[in-house]
Scaffold this motif. Structure first.
Motif, mmCIF file in Angstrom:
data_model
loop_
_atom_site.group_PDB
_atom_site.id
_atom_site.type_symbol
_atom_site.label_atom_id
_atom_site.label_comp_id
_atom_site.label_asym_id
_atom_site.label_seq_id
_atom_site.Cartn_x
_atom_site.Cartn_y
_atom_site.Cartn_z
ATOM 1 N N GLY A 28 4.386 -10.950 29.663
ATOM 2 C CA GLY A 28 5.399 -10.539 28.693
ATOM 3 C C GLY A 28 6.132 -9.282 29.137
ATOM 4 N N VAL A 29 5.398 -8.306 29.626
ATOM 5 C CA VAL A 29 6.015 -7.066 30.107
ATOM 6 C C VAL A 29 6.912 -7.360 31.308
ATOM 7 C CG1 VAL A 29 5.531 -4.843 31.207
ATOM 8 C CG2 VAL A 29 4.231 -5.554 29.196
ATOM 9 N N TYR A 30 6.421 -8.184 32.237
ATOM 10 C CA TYR A 30 7.201 -8.546 33.428
ATOM 11 C C TYR A 30 8.481 -9.293 33.030
ATOM 12 C CZ TYR A 30 8.663 -11.136 37.550
ATOM 13 O OH TYR A 30 9.408 -11.695 38.548
ATOM 14 N N HIS A 31 8.356 -10.250 32.146
ATOM 15 C CA HIS A 31 9.510 -11.053 31.725
ATOM 16 C C HIS A 31 10.537 -10.195 30.990
ATOM 17 C CE1 HIS A 31 11.630 -14.712 30.816
ATOM 18 N NE2 HIS A 31 11.609 -14.443 29.513
ATOM 19 N N GLN A 32 10.087 -9.311 30.133
ATOM 20 C CA GLN A 32 10.995 -8.426 29.407
ATOM 21 C C GLN A 32 11.741 -7.504 30.363
ATOM 22 O OE1 GLN A 32 11.683 -8.606 26.159
ATOM 23 N NE2 GLN A 32 13.207 -6.996 26.385
ATOM 24 N N SER A 33 11.057 -6.982 31.371
ATOM 25 C CA SER A 33 11.735 -6.090 32.317
ATOM 26 C C SER A 33 12.758 -6.856 33.151
ATOM 27 C CB SER A 33 10.726 -5.388 33.224
ATOM 28 O OG SER A 33 10.101 -6.322 34.075
ATOM 29 N N SER A 34 12.457 -8.104 33.498
ATOM 30 C CA SER A 34 13.430 -8.890 34.261
ATOM 31 C C SER A 34 14.652 -9.222 33.399
ATOM 32 C CB SER A 34 12.804 -10.170 34.810
ATOM 33 O OG SER A 34 12.475 -11.051 33.767
ATOM 34 N N LEU A 35 14.447 -9.518 32.127
ATOM 35 C CA LEU A 35 15.579 -9.761 31.228
ATOM 36 C C LEU A 35 16.444 -8.511 31.068
ATOM 37 C CD1 LEU A 35 13.977 -11.893 28.377
ATOM 38 C CD2 LEU A 35 15.485 -12.674 30.193
ATOM 39 N N ASN A 36 15.811 -7.363 30.957
ATOM 40 C CA ASN A 36 16.554 -6.111 30.827
ATOM 41 C C ASN A 36 17.374 -5.814 32.082
ATOM 42 O OD1 ASN A 36 15.712 -5.582 28.245
ATOM 43 N ND2 ASN A 36 14.018 -4.253 28.874
ATOM 44 N N SER A 37 16.789 -6.055 33.249
ATOM 45 C CA SER A 37 17.515 -5.770 34.485
ATOM 46 C C SER A 37 18.706 -6.716 34.653
ATOM 47 C CB SER A 37 16.594 -5.850 35.699
ATOM 48 O OG SER A 37 16.146 -7.177 35.897
ATOM 49 N N VAL A 38 18.558 -7.989 34.272
ATOM 50 C CA VAL A 38 19.680 -8.931 34.341
ATOM 51 C C VAL A 38 20.776 -8.500 33.374
ATOM 52 C CG1 VAL A 38 20.360 -11.302 33.796
ATOM 53 C CG2 VAL A 38 18.318 -10.880 35.150
ATOM 54 N N SER A 39 20.396 -8.074 32.198
ATOM 55 C CA SER A 39 21.370 -7.633 31.204
ATOM 56 C C SER A 39 22.121 -6.390 31.681
ATOM 57 C CB SER A 39 20.657 -7.336 29.893
ATOM 58 O OG SER A 39 21.531 -6.771 28.968
ATOM 59 N N LYS A 40 21.407 -5.428 32.246
ATOM 60 C CA LYS A 40 22.042 -4.221 32.746
ATOM 61 C C LYS A 40 22.974 -4.530 33.910
ATOM 62 C CE LYS A 40 18.563 -0.885 31.350
ATOM 63 N NZ LYS A 40 17.539 0.065 31.797
ATOM 64 N N ARG A 41 22.571 -5.444 34.790
ATOM 65 C CA ARG A 41 23.401 -5.816 35.927
ATOM 66 C C ARG A 41 24.696 -6.472 35.451
ATOM 67 N NH1 ARG A 41 20.137 -9.219 39.020
ATOM 68 N NH2 ARG A 41 19.097 -7.338 39.739
ATOM 69 N N ALA A 42 24.593 -7.356 34.453
ATOM 70 C CA ALA A 42 25.785 -8.008 33.909
ATOM 71 C C ALA A 42 26.713 -6.985 33.259
ATOM 72 C CB ALA A 42 25.390 -9.078 32.900
ATOM 73 N N GLU A 43 26.158 -6.027 32.568
ATOM 74 C CA GLU A 43 26.949 -4.983 31.920
ATOM 75 C C GLU A 43 27.670 -4.129 32.964
ATOM 76 O OE1 GLU A 43 25.754 -1.138 29.369
ATOM 77 O OE2 GLU A 43 24.959 -3.036 28.606
ATOM 78 N N ILE A 44 26.989 -3.800 34.048
ATOM 79 C CA ILE A 44 27.595 -3.012 35.122
ATOM 80 C C ILE A 44 28.728 -3.793 35.784
ATOM 81 C CG2 ILE A 44 27.154 -2.072 37.427
ATOM 82 C CD1 ILE A 44 24.357 -1.250 36.370
ATOM 83 N N GLU A 45 28.523 -5.087 36.012
ATOM 84 C CA GLU A 45 29.561 -5.919 36.628
ATOM 85 C C GLU A 45 30.790 -6.039 35.730
ATOM 86 O OE1 GLU A 45 27.700 -9.608 37.615
ATOM 87 O OE2 GLU A 45 26.595 -8.745 39.289
ATOM 88 N N GLN A 46 30.592 -6.160 34.421
ATOM 89 C CA GLN A 46 31.715 -6.220 33.496
ATOM 90 C C GLN A 46 32.505 -4.913 33.507
ATOM 91 O OE1 GLN A 46 29.995 -7.219 29.728
ATOM 92 N NE2 GLN A 46 30.000 -9.422 30.128
ATOM 93 N N GLU A 47 31.803 -3.796 33.529
ATOM 94 C CA GLU A 47 32.468 -2.496 33.562
ATOM 95 C C GLU A 47 33.250 -2.332 34.869
ATOM 96 O OE1 GLU A 47 33.745 1.206 32.292
ATOM 97 O OE2 GLU A 47 32.820 -0.429 31.187
ATOM 98 N N TYR A 48 32.681 -2.783 35.970
ATOM 99 C CA TYR A 48 33.349 -2.709 37.268
ATOM 100 C C TYR A 48 34.619 -3.562 37.268
ATOM 101 C CZ TYR A 48 34.005 -2.722 42.312
ATOM 102 O OH TYR A 48 34.538 -2.594 43.562
#
Length: 93
Positions: A21-41
């Protein structure tokens, strides 16, 4: 009462579930942050392109729409452009 083997299995499954659960949550957070960074770029890229276009439009020298001698409009995008007068002037040259 349950045997020791069953308790070990239960707690092992519980710990494995928590770790997953901890591993899966961290991977979801990193994907979300990456998508947010790409949108801002992408947004910043669009703004830069718009600024470049506006700067080019602003600094581009204005083309003369009339000749000095005859007052003839030579810019075909001008709403006052007269094709017949333009063709007569070119034929006269």
């Amino acid at each position: 009462m349950a045997s020791q083997g069953v308790n070990v299995l239960r707690y092992s499954a519980l710990v494995a579930g928590l770790v997953y659960g901890v591993y899966h949550q961290s991977s979801l957070n990193s994907v979300s942050k990456r998508a947010e960074i790409e949108q801002e770029y992408a947004r910043k890229e669009r703004l830069i392109e718009q600024a470049k276009a506006e700067y080019k439009k602003k600094t581009q020298p204005q083309q003369e729409t009339k000749t000095q001698s005859s007052g003839l409009i030579t810019n075909w995008e001008d709403p006052k452009f007269d094709l017949e007068a333009f063709l007569k002037a070119k034929a006269g040259e």
